[in-house]
Structure formats: C-alpha cells, structure tokens
Design an enzyme around this catalytic site. Structure first.
Site, PDB file in Angstrom:
ATOM      1  CD  GLU A  69      80.219  46.724  -5.852  1.00  0.00           C
ATOM      2  OE1 GLU A  69      80.012  45.533  -5.552  1.00  0.00           O
ATOM      3  OE2 GLU A  69      81.348  47.200  -6.002  1.00  0.00           O
ATOM      4  CG  ASP A  70      79.789  49.899 -10.194  1.00  0.00           C
ATOM      5  OD1 ASP A  70      79.980  50.012  -8.969  1.00  0.00           O
ATOM      6  OD2 ASP A  70      80.645  49.442 -10.970  1.00  0.00           O
TER       7      ASP A  70
END
Ligand code: ZN
Length: 186
Positions: A69-70
């Site tokens: 996600e990051d």
C-alpha cells in the site's frame, strides 16, 4: 529467495530487513514523527503474542502489511521473497489506492467481517497500534473532531473483526480509551 528455503526465524528477520529498507523514509503522522518501522514492529509483536509465536508467516505479514500500500512494492515481489501465504495475507489487508480515500475507509468497514481470521488479527493489531500512537502523540494538525472521527471509524472497522482474539480485542479497547482521554486533555 524462496520462502521454502527460509526457517521461521529467517523469514521474520528477512521481512524485518525488507520492511526497514522499503519504509526507510516514512514517518508516523503523530507529533513525535516516529520511524514508520516502529508501527510495523508493534503490529508484528501484537500478532506474534496473539498466536503465541506459532505463526511465523503471520508475523512476517505483520511486518509487511503496509509495504504494498505505501511503498509501491508489488504483490509478486512479496510472494517471490516470502511465499504465497504471506503475500495473500498482505493483500487481504491492503487498500485499493486507486479508490478515493473516503471510499477506501468505507470499504474497510464493509469488508472487515469477511476477512480470514489471520487477516483480522493483522487488522486488529494495526488499528490497536494506530490508537496507541494517537494516545501517545495525537497528530498536531488534527483537531479533536478529526481525531474522534478517526476513532469512531476505527471502532466501526474493529466491530467487524471481533471474535478472533479476545485478548487483542481488549488491547484495542484499552488503546481506544487512552486515545480518547489523550484527545480530551489536549
Ligand atoms: Zn499499518
């Protein structure tokens, strides 16, 4: 490097090293701006304790739960390095970043109850860690209303995760109580 060649301890330490490298420049949102790795270490500790140290893949997934996600790391890279089980767990707790933030938050509430028991543990640990961070150091740019909205949302997500680990659920409830107290006393 294939998961099958790694012992449980090697798997977890490789995941720690990988997460440290990929999240090296990321900091938490709170005033203390702790290294993001502190959050990943806390989530890994919480899921390790919840499973009495018997699920190394889950601990590795705890360390890696935000890496797709990051940091732009792909699912296939996680699978290649840490195996399909770890990659599946990570993807179960990864939001679709192509969606607007409000929609992602809504889907976290809607999907919580449908997740596997192991993914629920990671989500519970993630929310518990986030609330510990707010209790210790609420983000300066968040006013009380925004903080309380966040806590209300976290509570709604967690209501769909309950039933997998009472001890961890109690830790979440305690973290929520402390976070609300910290916000009220600012
Ligand atoms: Zn997280």
């Amino acid at each position: 490097m294939k998961n099958s060649t790694l012992s449980p301890l090697e798997l977890v330490t490789e995941a720690l090293h990988f997460a440290a490298e990929r999240h090296a420049h990321q900091r938490r949102k709170g005033d203390a701006a702790e290294p993001y790795l502190n959050h990943l270490a806390e989530v890994a500790c919480l899921v390790a304790a919840a499973t009495k140290g018997e699920d190394a893949n889950l601990v590795a997934a705890g360390l890696l739960h935000d890496v797709v996600e990051d940091t732009g790391t792909s699912r296939s890279e996680v699978a290649e390095r840490f195996g399909e089980d770890v990659a599946s767990l990570v993807m179960e707790v990864t939001d679709d970043k192509s969606l607007p933030k409000a929609e992602r938050k809504r889907l976290q509430v809607e999907h919580a109850a449908k997740k596997s028991a192991r993914a629920k543990l990671i989500k519970l640990a993630d929310k518990t860690s986030n609330l510990h961070a707010i209790a210790a150091s609420p983000p300066a740019q968040w006013d009380s209303e925004r903080c309380n909205d966040y806590l209300d949302w976290a509570q709604r997500v967690v209501s769909g995760l309950r039933g997998v680990n009472p001890a961890l659920e109690t830790q979440f409830d305690e973290a929520e109580r402390k976070a609300r107290a910290a916000i009220a006393s600012r």
